[in-house]
Design a protein around this motif. Sequence first.
Motif, PDB file in Angstrom:
ATOM      1  N   MET A  50       0.819  -1.216   0.000  1.00  0.00           N
ATOM      2  CA  MET A  50       0.000   0.000   0.000  1.00  0.00           C
ATOM      3  C   MET A  50       0.855   1.270   0.000  1.00  0.00           C
ATOM      4  O   MET A  50       0.483   2.272  -0.600  1.00  0.00           O
ATOM      5  CB  MET A  50      -0.937   0.023   1.214  1.00  0.00           C
ATOM      6  N   ALA A  51       1.979   1.219   0.679  1.00  0.00           N
ATOM      7  CA  ALA A  51       2.860   2.390   0.700  1.00  0.00           C
ATOM      8  C   ALA A  51       3.344   2.701  -0.714  1.00  0.00           C
ATOM      9  O   ALA A  51       3.416   3.865  -1.125  1.00  0.00           O
ATOM     10  CB  ALA A  51       4.039   2.148   1.636  1.00  0.00           C
ATOM     11  N   LYS A  52       3.653   1.658  -1.467  1.00  0.00           N
ATOM     12  CA  LYS A  52       4.084   1.870  -2.856  1.00  0.00           C
ATOM     13  C   LYS A  52       2.945   2.461  -3.685  1.00  0.00           C
ATOM     14  O   LYS A  52       3.153   3.348  -4.506  1.00  0.00           O
ATOM     15  CB  LYS A  52       4.520   0.542  -3.475  1.00  0.00           C
ATOM     16  N   GLU A  53       1.760   1.938  -3.453  1.00  0.00           N
ATOM     17  CA  GLU A  53       0.611   2.458  -4.194  1.00  0.00           C
ATOM     18  C   GLU A  53       0.387   3.940  -3.870  1.00  0.00           C
ATOM     19  O   GLU A  53       0.149   4.753  -4.760  1.00  0.00           O
ATOM     20  CB  GLU A  53      -0.622   1.630  -3.827  1.00  0.00           C
ATOM     21  N   TRP A  54       0.476   4.263  -2.605  1.00  0.00           N
ATOM     22  CA  TRP A  54       0.349   5.671  -2.204  1.00  0.00           C
ATOM     23  C   TRP A  54       1.454   6.502  -2.871  1.00  0.00           C
ATOM     24  O   TRP A  54       1.188   7.562  -3.439  1.00  0.00           O
ATOM     25  CB  TRP A  54       0.497   5.803  -0.689  1.00  0.00           C
ATOM     26  N   ARG A  55       2.678   6.037  -2.760  1.00  0.00           N
ATOM     27  CA  ARG A  55       3.813   6.779  -3.330  1.00  0.00           C
ATOM     28  C   ARG A  55       3.574   7.061  -4.808  1.00  0.00           C
ATOM     29  O   ARG A  55       3.676   8.196  -5.263  1.00  0.00           O
ATOM     30  CB  ARG A  55       5.100   5.949  -3.153  1.00  0.00           C
ATOM     31  N   ASP A  56       3.243   6.013  -5.538  1.00  0.00           N
ATOM     32  CA  ASP A  56       3.134   6.182  -6.985  1.00  0.00           C
ATOM     33  C   ASP A  56       1.932   7.043  -7.357  1.00  0.00           C
ATOM     34  O   ASP A  56       2.009   7.862  -8.272  1.00  0.00           O
ATOM     35  CB  ASP A  56       3.060   4.813  -7.660  1.00  0.00           C
ATOM     36  N   THR A  57       0.848   6.869  -6.641  1.00  0.00           N
ATOM     37  CA  THR A  57      -0.349   7.656  -6.952  1.00  0.00           C
ATOM     38  C   THR A  57      -0.107   9.139  -6.661  1.00  0.00           C
ATOM     39  O   THR A  57      -0.422  10.006  -7.481  1.00  0.00           O
ATOM     40  CB  THR A  57      -1.550   7.147  -6.123  1.00  0.00           C
ATOM     41  N   VAL A  58       0.454   9.418  -5.513  1.00  0.00           N
ATOM     42  CA  VAL A  58       0.671  10.815  -5.124  1.00  0.00           C
ATOM     43  C   VAL A  58       1.735  11.460  -6.023  1.00  0.00           C
ATOM     44  O   VAL A  58       1.532  12.552  -6.564  1.00  0.00           O
ATOM     45  CB  VAL A  58       1.082  10.918  -3.633  1.00  0.00           C
ATOM     46  N   ASN A  59       2.840  10.783  -6.183  1.00  0.00           N
ATOM     47  CA  ASN A  59       3.913  11.370  -6.998  1.00  0.00           C
ATOM     48  C   ASN A  59       3.464  11.606  -8.443  1.00  0.00           C
ATOM     49  O   ASN A  59       3.719  12.660  -9.022  1.00  0.00           O
ATOM     50  CB  ASN A  59       5.156  10.471  -6.969  1.00  0.00           C
ATOM     51  N   THR A  60       2.805  10.626  -9.026  1.00  0.00           N
ATOM     52  CA  THR A  60       2.356  10.769 -10.410  1.00  0.00           C
ATOM     53  C   THR A  60       1.387  11.933 -10.559  1.00  0.00           C
ATOM     54  O   THR A  60       1.492  12.749 -11.477  1.00  0.00           O
ATOM     55  CB  THR A  60       1.652   9.472 -10.876  1.00  0.00           C
ATOM     56  N   TYR A  61       0.475  11.993  -9.617  1.00  0.00           N
ATOM     57  CA  TYR A  61      -0.531  13.048  -9.665  1.00  0.00           C
ATOM     58  C   TYR A  61       0.147  14.421  -9.691  1.00  0.00           C
ATOM     59  O   TYR A  61      -0.133  15.255 -10.550  1.00  0.00           O
ATOM     60  CB  TYR A  61      -1.452  12.922  -8.449  1.00  0.00           C
ATOM     61  N   PHE A  62       1.051  14.624  -8.748  1.00  0.00           N
ATOM     62  CA  PHE A  62       1.653  15.960  -8.650  1.00  0.00           C
ATOM     63  C   PHE A  62       2.680  16.213  -9.756  1.00  0.00           C
ATOM     64  O   PHE A  62       2.872  17.351 -10.178  1.00  0.00           O
ATOM     65  CB  PHE A  62       2.235  16.185  -7.246  1.00  0.00           C
ATOM     66  N   TYR A  63       3.269  15.171 -10.258  1.00  0.00           N
ATOM     67  CA  TYR A  63       4.172  15.317 -11.400  1.00  0.00           C
ATOM     68  C   TYR A  63       3.385  15.792 -12.622  1.00  0.00           C
ATOM     69  O   TYR A  63       3.753  16.737 -13.313  1.00  0.00           O
ATOM     70  CB  TYR A  63       4.868  13.989 -11.682  1.00  0.00           C
ATOM     71  N   ARG A  64       2.234  15.167 -12.836  1.00  0.00           N
ATOM     72  CA  ARG A  64       1.420  15.542 -14.002  1.00  0.00           C
ATOM     73  C   ARG A  64       0.827  16.936 -13.848  1.00  0.00           C
ATOM     74  O   ARG A  64       0.751  17.696 -14.797  1.00  0.00           O
ATOM     75  CB  ARG A  64       0.300  14.529 -14.195  1.00  0.00           C
ATOM     76  N   LYS A  65       0.388  17.248 -12.634  1.00  0.00           N
ATOM     77  CA  LYS A  65      -0.183  18.591 -12.430  1.00  0.00           C
ATOM     78  C   LYS A  65       0.881  19.659 -12.629  1.00  0.00           C
ATOM     79  O   LYS A  65       0.649  20.677 -13.267  1.00  0.00           O
ATOM     80  CB  LYS A  65      -0.777  18.740 -11.015  1.00  0.00           C
ATOM     81  N   SER A  66       2.051  19.433 -12.055  1.00  0.00           N
ATOM     82  CA  SER A  66       3.057  20.492 -12.014  1.00  0.00           C
ATOM     83  C   SER A  66       3.993  20.469 -13.222  1.00  0.00           C
ATOM     84  O   SER A  66       4.556  21.500 -13.595  1.00  0.00           O
ATOM     85  CB  SER A  66       3.898  20.358 -10.740  1.00  0.00           C
ATOM     86  N   GLY A  67       4.188  19.302 -13.792  1.00  0.00           N
ATOM     87  CA  GLY A  67       5.157  19.186 -14.886  1.00  0.00           C
ATOM     88  C   GLY A  67       6.599  19.361 -14.434  1.00  0.00           C
ATOM     89  O   GLY A  67       7.504  19.554 -15.247  1.00  0.00           O
ATOM     90  N   ILE A  68       6.828  19.292 -13.131  1.00  0.00           N
ATOM     91  CA  ILE A  68       8.181  19.508 -12.618  1.00  0.00           C
ATOM     92  C   ILE A  68       8.852  18.163 -12.327  1.00  0.00           C
ATOM     93  O   ILE A  68       8.279  17.320 -11.632  1.00  0.00           O
ATOM     94  CB  ILE A  68       8.141  20.371 -11.331  1.00  0.00           C
ATOM     95  N   ASN A  69      10.060  18.001 -12.852  1.00  0.00           N
ATOM     96  CA  ASN A  69      10.777  16.737 -12.662  1.00  0.00           C
ATOM     97  C   ASN A  69      11.351  16.603 -11.257  1.00  0.00           C
ATOM     98  O   ASN A  69      11.693  17.592 -10.610  1.00  0.00           O
ATOM     99  CB  ASN A  69      11.944  16.641 -13.652  1.00  0.00           C
ATOM    100  N   ASP A  70      11.516  15.358 -10.840  1.00  0.00           N
ATOM    101  CA  ASP A  70      12.217  15.060  -9.590  1.00  0.00           C
ATOM    102  C   ASP A  70      13.683  15.447  -9.763  1.00  0.00           C
ATOM    103  O   ASP A  70      14.316  15.100 -10.753  1.00  0.00           O
ATOM    104  CB  ASP A  70      12.090  13.567  -9.296  1.00  0.00           C
ATOM    105  N   LEU A  71      14.208  16.176  -8.780  1.00  0.00           N
ATOM    106  CA  LEU A  71      15.613  16.625  -8.837  1.00  0.00           C
ATOM    107  C   LEU A  71      16.584  15.459  -8.941  1.00  0.00           C
ATOM    108  O   LEU A  71      17.677  15.589  -9.470  1.00  0.00           O
ATOM    109  CB  LEU A  71      15.956  17.387  -7.548  1.00  0.00           C
TER     110      LEU A  71
END
Length: 663
Positions: A636-657
């Motif tokens: 579940m932690a992985k699911e949370w991680r991927d869901t949250v990160n993907t969501y905000f990556y797509r909204k913001s268009g900002i890459n992970d440093l």
Amino acid sequence: LTSYRAWLQYREKDQEKYTKTVAPYLKAVSVTVDNDIIERALDEWTVGLNEMFKQRPAVVRETISEGLAITLDPSLPNESYQLKTTEKRIQLTAKDANGVLYGVFHLLRLLQMEESLQHLSMTEVPKNPVRMINQWDDMNGEVERGYAGESFFYKDYQFIKDRQRIYDYARLLAAAGINAISINNVNVHENETDLIFDRYLMDVKQTSDIFNQFGITLFLSINYAAPMEKGIASADPLDKDVQAFWKARAQAIYQVIPNFGGFLVKADSENRPGPFTYGRNHAEGANMLAEALEPYGGLVIWRCFVYNCKQDWRDRQTDRARAAYDHFMPLDGAFKENVVLQIKNGPMDFQVREPVSPLIGSLENTNHFLEFQIAQEYLGQQKHLVYLVPQWKEVLSFDTYSKGMGTYVKDIVAGEVFKNGHAGIVAVSNVGSDYNWTGHLFAQLNLYGYGRMIWNPELTAEAIALEWVKQTFGNDPFVIKTIMQMVMPSWEIYENYTSPLGIGWMVNISHHYGPNIDGYEYDKWGTYHFADRNGVGVDRTIETGTGFTGQFHKENARVYNDLTRCPDELLLFFHHVPYTHQLHSGKTVIQHIYDTHFRGVEQVKAMIDAWQSLKEAIDPTRYTSVMERLEHQLYMAKEWRDTVNTYFYRKSGINDLHGRTIY
Ligand code: BDP
């Protein structure tokens, strides 16, 4: 059985040296007073010594020079006790029977932890007069937000006849210092109103008798519209028939259960009926019930979880966070003395991170309880290992500035600051019919820890966890150290992989498990995050937002209202900011989201490794059941991680440093 025994393991001692040092104190017990509660204390002492040391103390009435001597001293504060060792004798002096019971459990705790009894000299006074549990059990046998099986109170609209489990529950609660319980869900459904009628009243009494033997007072939740279920035309608190209905009920209940605690009421909340229907306010509503209970010394516990769940506040007029304060502050002082308002710790609903409810520290003339939730509704539903005491301790040590600097929540809710006639702390239970009570074995710690913490809020979260670990798993230093490493950071770990920076929610609607970032976003329940391509967070400032920050005393209001001073962990609760906004930590909001989510998953892996290292040291049943849940937590932690990160990556268009993969 080991799981079932929770913190009362009474494991047989094989340490000869320790056994020798405590032996004189275990020989006899002298007590002159007799009552049910003291009898239970003596049972417990006898059982505990027999199981740990194969000793059966002689129970005598005369004074003794070796053993445990119990006396009462009415001049002490309620429920308190003193323990003092002189040579071969321990003197337990208590105010009352509850004090005796708590004193005996204290000694049993020391014995379980293999601590010395030689130089005891202490006084224990509970900080909170009322230390309560709310069951959310439905009479059909389900538990609302229950994550540990079915109810062990009811099945198919009958009380479960075998009450052994309730008896064992009462023991566990008393050992943790609990002294009050409500036994049915705050959402009182059809047919459940009969709990206050003949149909069930004898069963309620028998249940009450069990709890009473352990110093626990029983309460019932009631449906505000109960009169209408019984043929009265309305539930209007100013209606004579309605008033007569409740007076008759109170009389009938107290005839059967003379020390009944009173009613717990959820009114005008989430579709429950209440005084609003009749154009009455909550003081009128609560006072009417209070009048009925007053002759018998009963309380009306009235919940402040009142908000409009049918109104969309995207127009920013009716921020749900504001609701409790907006409803109840204007009524401060209007409630009768035997009404106690029950206030959830945060303004929303038991999220992983919330500010403290601003009602606490503002209500000066109304009795109130603080409400926590031990059931992990939004904190992993007892499938995830999350130790809640660190979160609760933050609430209790919050400075409201109500009477200037140093007006802490813990002193207010204990009734000390405003000299309340009734005060204390309440929490939603996390137990059910599962063999280990709480589903996740480690969720036992939250129930135990809750009780210990509200008895003495000065205990650290670490000290409480240590007590639990030793009593539950024994005194092997490696086991203790490893489990402590799992437990202590677990709240932070959960926060890392779930909703960031105080924004909360992001769960699937209605059942509240697993990630769903926009689950509530376009819904009416008012729990938005307002994420778009530019930024995220809720503007609750005075100038441009909902004005919620203004409900705090000015010292806190200034901090929360000011973007540059607001603490990082609550930033998105109070402010709407661009993804590139820089936190005090130096990171941008978006990078913080990525980093914490990657980190949270790694931390769960480390928890699994830690538990694995205990494979040989822990019995297979407990080992396996915890391991299964930890593995699920990782998934579940992985699911949370991927869901949250993907969501905000797509909204913001900002890459992970750091260039990590975000899907
Ligand atoms: C919410 C729960 C809901 C409860 C409500 C309450 O989702 O099941 O009835 O709180 O406290 O957290 O009344």
